[in-house]
Design a protein around this motif. Structure first.
Motif, PDB file in Angstrom:
ATOM      1  N   CYS A   1      30.378  34.904  37.860  1.00 50.86           N
ATOM      2  CA  CYS A   1      31.761  34.422  37.899  1.00 50.86           C
ATOM      3  C   CYS A   1      32.308  34.227  36.481  1.00 50.86           C
ATOM      4  CB  CYS A   1      31.818  33.102  38.678  1.00 50.86           C
ATOM      5  SG  CYS A   1      31.355  33.264  40.425  1.00 50.86           S
ATOM      6  N   GLU A   2      31.470  33.651  35.619  1.00 50.83           N
ATOM      7  CA  GLU A   2      31.893  33.436  34.227  1.00 50.83           C
ATOM      8  C   GLU A   2      32.105  34.767  33.517  1.00 50.83           C
ATOM      9  OE1 GLU A   2      30.292  31.208  30.180  1.00 50.83           O
ATOM     10  OE2 GLU A   2      29.207  31.015  32.082  1.00 50.83           O
ATOM     11  N   LEU A   3      31.233  35.747  33.764  1.00 50.88           N
ATOM     12  CA  LEU A   3      31.334  37.034  33.093  1.00 50.88           C
ATOM     13  C   LEU A   3      32.619  37.759  33.485  1.00 50.88           C
ATOM     14  CD1 LEU A   3      30.143  39.338  31.395  1.00 50.88           C
ATOM     15  CD2 LEU A   3      28.951  40.121  33.462  1.00 50.88           C
ATOM     16  N   PHE A   4      32.921  37.830  34.802  1.00 51.95           N
ATOM     17  CA  PHE A   4      34.080  38.588  35.266  1.00 51.95           C
ATOM     18  C   PHE A   4      35.365  37.771  35.261  1.00 51.95           C
ATOM     19  CE2 PHE A   4      30.506  40.881  37.374  1.00 51.95           C
ATOM     20  CZ  PHE A   4      30.707  42.098  36.749  1.00 51.95           C
ATOM     21  N   GLY A   5      35.263  36.434  34.984  1.00 52.56           N
ATOM     22  CA  GLY A   5      36.455  35.617  34.893  1.00 52.56           C
ATOM     23  C   GLY A   5      37.119  35.379  36.239  1.00 52.56           C
ATOM     24  N   LEU A   6      36.333  35.452  37.323  1.00 49.57           N
ATOM     25  CA  LEU A   6      36.859  35.229  38.665  1.00 49.57           C
ATOM     26  C   LEU A   6      35.984  34.215  39.379  1.00 49.57           C
ATOM     27  CD1 LEU A   6      37.550  38.938  39.694  1.00 49.57           C
ATOM     28  CD2 LEU A   6      39.234  37.274  38.903  1.00 49.57           C
ATOM     29  N   THR A   7      36.549  33.560  40.380  1.00 48.77           N
ATOM     30  CA  THR A   7      35.772  32.613  41.162  1.00 48.77           C
ATOM     31  C   THR A   7      34.888  33.366  42.150  1.00 48.77           C
ATOM     32  OG1 THR A   7      37.461  32.406  42.876  1.00 48.77           O
ATOM     33  CG2 THR A   7      37.644  30.940  40.954  1.00 48.77           C
ATOM     34  N   ARG A   8      33.934  32.665  42.697  1.00 53.27           N
ATOM     35  CA  ARG A   8      33.051  33.288  43.680  1.00 53.27           C
ATOM     36  C   ARG A   8      33.848  33.769  44.893  1.00 53.27           C
ATOM     37  NH1 ARG A   8      30.232  31.798  48.235  1.00 53.27           N
ATOM     38  NH2 ARG A   8      28.197  32.831  48.545  1.00 53.27           N
ATOM     39  N   LYS A   9      34.836  32.991  45.288  1.00 58.44           N
ATOM     40  CA  LYS A   9      35.656  33.370  46.441  1.00 58.44           C
ATOM     41  C   LYS A   9      36.416  34.661  46.153  1.00 58.44           C
ATOM     42  CE  LYS A   9      39.199  31.517  49.559  1.00 58.44           C
ATOM     43  NZ  LYS A   9      40.063  30.366  49.871  1.00 58.44           N
ATOM     44  N   GLU A  10      36.885  34.809  44.884  1.00 57.44           N
ATOM     45  CA  GLU A  10      37.619  36.015  44.521  1.00 57.44           C
ATOM     46  C   GLU A  10      36.713  37.234  44.416  1.00 57.44           C
ATOM     47  OE1 GLU A  10      41.184  34.038  41.817  1.00 57.44           O
ATOM     48  OE2 GLU A  10      39.256  34.541  40.921  1.00 57.44           O
ATOM     49  N   LEU A  11      35.447  37.006  44.068  1.00 53.87           N
ATOM     50  CA  LEU A  11      34.530  38.131  43.881  1.00 53.87           C
ATOM     51  C   LEU A  11      33.928  38.618  45.193  1.00 53.87           C
ATOM     52  CD1 LEU A  11      32.638  37.100  40.628  1.00 53.87           C
ATOM     53  CD2 LEU A  11      34.167  39.038  40.919  1.00 53.87           C
ATOM     54  N   ILE A  12      33.590  37.689  46.090  1.00 51.79           N
ATOM     55  CA  ILE A  12      32.932  38.083  47.338  1.00 51.79           C
ATOM     56  C   ILE A  12      33.848  39.023  48.125  1.00 51.79           C
ATOM     57  CG2 ILE A  12      32.002  37.266  49.533  1.00 51.79           C
ATOM     58  CD1 ILE A  12      30.283  36.677  47.107  1.00 51.79           C
ATOM     59  N   GLY A  13      33.294  40.149  48.535  1.00 50.95           N
ATOM     60  CA  GLY A  13      34.046  41.141  49.292  1.00 50.95           C
ATOM     61  C   GLY A  13      34.810  42.122  48.426  1.00 50.95           C
ATOM     62  N   LYS A  14      34.832  41.879  47.098  1.00 49.51           N
ATOM     63  CA  LYS A  14      35.569  42.762  46.202  1.00 49.51           C
ATOM     64  C   LYS A  14      34.746  44.019  45.942  1.00 49.51           C
ATOM     65  CE  LYS A  14      38.372  42.419  42.003  1.00 49.51           C
ATOM     66  NZ  LYS A  14      39.623  42.343  42.736  1.00 49.51           N
ATOM     67  N   SER A  15      35.403  45.149  45.855  1.00 53.54           N
ATOM     68  CA  SER A  15      34.703  46.400  45.565  1.00 53.54           C
ATOM     69  C   SER A  15      34.286  46.421  44.109  1.00 53.54           C
ATOM     70  CB  SER A  15      35.620  47.594  45.857  1.00 53.54           C
ATOM     71  OG  SER A  15      35.024  48.794  45.393  1.00 53.54           O
ATOM     72  N   LEU A  16      33.044  46.792  43.866  1.00 56.29           N
ATOM     73  CA  LEU A  16      32.541  46.859  42.505  1.00 56.29           C
ATOM     74  C   LEU A  16      33.321  47.879  41.677  1.00 56.29           C
ATOM     75  CD1 LEU A  16      30.339  45.633  40.720  1.00 56.29           C
ATOM     76  CD2 LEU A  16      28.878  47.551  41.342  1.00 56.29           C
ATOM     77  N   VAL A  17      33.807  48.921  42.364  1.00 59.76           N
ATOM     78  CA  VAL A  17      34.570  49.957  41.674  1.00 59.76           C
ATOM     79  C   VAL A  17      35.835  49.373  41.054  1.00 59.76           C
ATOM     80  CG1 VAL A  17      35.755  52.160  41.970  1.00 59.76           C
ATOM     81  CG2 VAL A  17      33.678  51.684  43.260  1.00 59.76           C
TER      82      VAL A  17
END
Length: 734
Positions: free
Chosen positions: A42-58
């Motif tokens: 989360c710290e690396l990508f600057g997003l919360t866990r909620k924002e990252l979960i389900g997000k496409s890695l692409v």
């Protein structure tokens, strides 16, 4: 059940690793969607866990991947291997989504270890990644490591390397010239080539204050200045002094009034069609300290104005320094050339080693062994006992001082139990300190030991717990440091005896002087003038301060030597506080300070007189160093039980609104003759012994004393005393 418990333990263990890892760990499904991330991700990508979960890695790498693909069509992109569903059939071009087109680009790329992406804050970050395929069916694990700063360091290193190389090349050309004229001509030619200036010249300042150019490199379309002598008015004395002090002039436009050039100098510049110039002094270390200026290195821009860069200024300064060295040591050019070559080789070697260290971080084990060997050499060279004892109380390291002092070979006592090495009697004496260290507490104590020479030596021993880094509550063992303080003890005994004798000899005459001054102050022996009364008052105050100092020295000496025995009994904390506050009420009124004493219902086991003395000392300091119309608070509270003694204790607090104490002096103020501001303390009547006496009184009661403060925010002094419970009271009475 046992297997279930073990599984739960392993699960918690793995979960702790996942959450506390400094690396960004992600788990993706077969469609490259994020299904789990840790806090580092989360710290690396600057997003919360909620924002990252389900997000496409692409989607996280879209812009950098497209950019990278455009830049390296022949060598492919960096992300092959980052997406793991490459075997899927790609639809026709007219049916592809943006994601499928990106994955097709990715699947055709060659695998690399690094990838870039745009952080939400706009920064382009570079990360290294590694993967674990089929961590679970249809799930894969990706581990990312942020190497942005390392990449920037590499780029900066490359830039510095290029600058060093350029400077080294120019310097080498200068040094390769064997004649002074060749050296100077080479310098101006190279400066003109690098700076692309219209004219570069070296101007020598003569002994009579005039000067002349002696080397020049100029473009054909501009008139040469070489061979022209300039009168003193063109180069005045004050300019020489400025340049001799190292002044560098970088003038972007000679006609700009803000440059502050004299009119005659502007006219001279116009005569030679100079639009901008850069002037650096050439200094020589062999010339007189008052006249180090040899000449000037000057660059002219004649066609247009020019803003000189920091690199150009730095290069000109460095070359001017090199010219100065060449002038003063022309006969050593061959040796200097070898030194430059050697220095260049060393810089290249250092840069190579630095880059290798950045790129290759796999030598930790070898570095650890080297570090251990260095520490062993240092430990063996120190005149102290150094040992490491594990949690089973067995020696795992001893320095050579054990052999020198006790005749104990470190190899023979390695792995031996403390009791086996020290004997039953000594082991029982130090056992309490060993147990305290293994419980996580740092311990310091003193003891006497017999060395190989047959003499008894006093040792100061400190045990420092070795705590496990992931779990600070786990103690792996402790470090034992022992130093010989026999000489210090002997000096302290001599000092204490000297202080005791001198203080006793001073008390009687001081008492007589003080009494005589008091009689003179009454006027019975005649009236004094106003000036005489003022001098008498000063003498009386200073004599009283000296008497107080002598009494404090004697009190401190008596407490330290053990001559005074504390007469402890049950005392009500409120009575102690009220008595101390009443004693200091007059002083508080004189200083315009309010005293506030809190009423409590605690009973402590203490010597009443000495605790009142401690409270009055602390209140006196608080009043003296508090501004008018402020408040000093005196309070107490019952604390939890001490872990070692299982006895509750009462903490007394004296809080003021004074100027505060610097953090680096909070420990020193409890030492003898230590004051935060000695000049201010003398004005306020301080002796530098009050807090030292308080510390010894509290330590004799088995308590501790300390201070907390912030500059401008006041100070709070604390000390603890054992609380007297009914059971504790019976025990004390017995």
């Amino acid at each position: 059940m046992e297997r279930i418990g073990k599984f739960q333990g392993e699960k918690l263990f793995l979960q702790a690793i996942f959450e506390r890892s400094f690396e960004a760990i992600t788990i993706i499904d077969h469609q490259n969607r994020l299904v789990e991330v840790n806090s580092s991700a989360c710290e690396l990508f600057g997003l919360t866990r909620k924002e990252l979960i389900g997000k496409s890695l692409v989607s996280l790498f879209t812009s950098p991947v497209e950019q990278k693909c455009q830049q390296s069509a022949s060598s492919n992109t960096v992300l092959k291997g980052l997406f793991l569903n490459q075997g899927k059939t790609i639809k026709k071009a007219d049916q592809k989504t943006k994601q499928n087109r990106l994955e097709e680009q990715v699947s055709s790329a060659c695998p690399l270890e690094e990838v870039q992406f745009r952080h939400p804050n706009g920064m382009i970050k570079t990360v290294e990644y590694s993967r674990v395929e089929e961590l679970l069916p249809n799930y894969n694990l990706l581990v990312f490591r942020d190497v942005t700063n390392l990449k920037r360091a590499e780029e900066e290193l490359q830039r510095q390397h290029q600058r060093v190389k350029l400077f080294s090349e120019v310097t080498l050309k200068i040094r390769q010239s064997l004649q002074l004229r060749e050296i100077l001509q080479t310098a101006v030619n190279e400066v003109q080539r690098i700076l692309k200036a219209d004219r570069v010249l070296i101007y020598q300042v003569l002994a009579n204050g005039t000067g002349k150019p002696i080397s020049e490199a100029v473009l054909p379309e501009y008139a040469p200045i070489l061979g022209i002598e300039f009168p003193e008015e063109v180069f005045p004395k004050d300019y020489q002094e400025l340049y001799a002090a190292g002044r560098v002039q970088a003038i972007a436009n000679v006609h700009d009034p803000q440059m502050g050039l004299a009119e005659c100098l502007v006219d001279f510049m116009e005569e030679w069609k100079v639009q901008a110039k850069l002037v650096v002094p050439i200094l020589q270390n062999f010339k007189s300290q008052h006249d180090p200026l040899w000449g000037l290195l000057i660059a002219h821009q004649c066609q247009t104005t020019r803003t000189w860069t920091d690199f150009e200024l730095e290069l000109m300064q460095q070359l001017a320094d090199q010219i100065g060295i060449a002038l003063s040591q022309a006969e050593l050019l061959e040796n200097l050339e070898e030194l430059v070559t050697e220095r260049t080789a060393k810089l290249q070697e250092v840069n190579s080693n630095l880059q290798q260290e950045i790129n290759d971080r796999l030598e930790a084990e070898a570095a650890l062994r080297r570090s251990e060997e260095q520490l062993r050499l240092i430990a063996n060279g120190l005149p102290v006992l150094i040992a490491y004892v594990d949690k089973q109380q067995c020696y795992r390291f001893n320095n050579e001082a054990y052999q020198t002092w006790f005749g104990l070979s470190p190899t023979k006592i390695y792995g031996c139990h403390l009791q086996e090495v020290h004997g039953e009697e000594e082991y029982q004496t130090i056992r309490q300190y060993i147990e305290s260290a293994l419980s996580g507490q740092m311990v310091t104590y003193e003891k006497d030991s017999i060395f190989q020479d047959g003499c008894v030596h006093s040792l100061n021993v400190t045990y420092i717990p070795h705590l496990n880094q992931p779990d600070k509550d786990q103690v792996q063992g402790f470090f034992a440091l022992s130093s010989d303080i026999s000489d210090r003890k002997a000096i302290e005994r001599m000092k204490d005896e000297f202080i005791s004798v001198v203080s006793h000899e001073l008390r009687t005459p001081l008492t007589s002087i003080h009494s005589s001054l008091k009689i003179l102050a009454t006027g019975k022996l005649g009236n004094l003038s106003h000036k005489g009364q003022r001098m008498l008052r000063i003498a009386d105050e200073q004599t009283e301060r000296l008497v107080r100092l002598v009494n404090n020295v004697l009190d401190l000496q008596s407490i330290q030597s053990g001559k005074i025995k504390m007469k402890k009994k049950a005392c009500k904390a409120t009575e102690l506080m009220i008595e101390a506050a009443q004693t200091m009420q007059t002083m508080a009124q004189e200083h315009g300070v309010k005293l506030f004493a809190e009423s409590v219902a605690f009973v402590v086991w203490a010597d009443r007189d000495y605790i009142v003395q401690t409270l009055t000392n602390l209140l006196s300091n608080a009043i003296k160093f508090s501004p008018s119309h402020s408040t000093v608070w005196l309070s107490a509270k019952l604390e939890a039980q001490e872990p070692k003694t299982a006895i509750p204790f009462v903490t007394f607090e004296v809080k003021d609104q004074g100027q505060g104490i610097p953090a680096n002096q909070l420990e020193n103020i409890f030492e003898r003759f230590q004051q935060v501001d000695s000049s201010d303390s003398r004005k306020k009547g301080g002796t530098g012994l009050g807090l030292a006496i308080c510390r010894h009184i509290i330590e004799e009661h088995g308590g501790k004393i300390w201070a907390e403060s912030s500059l401008g925010g006041g100070s709070t002094f604390y000390f603890t005393l054992p609380a007297l419970t009914q059971k504790g009271g019976d025990d004390h009475q017995r």
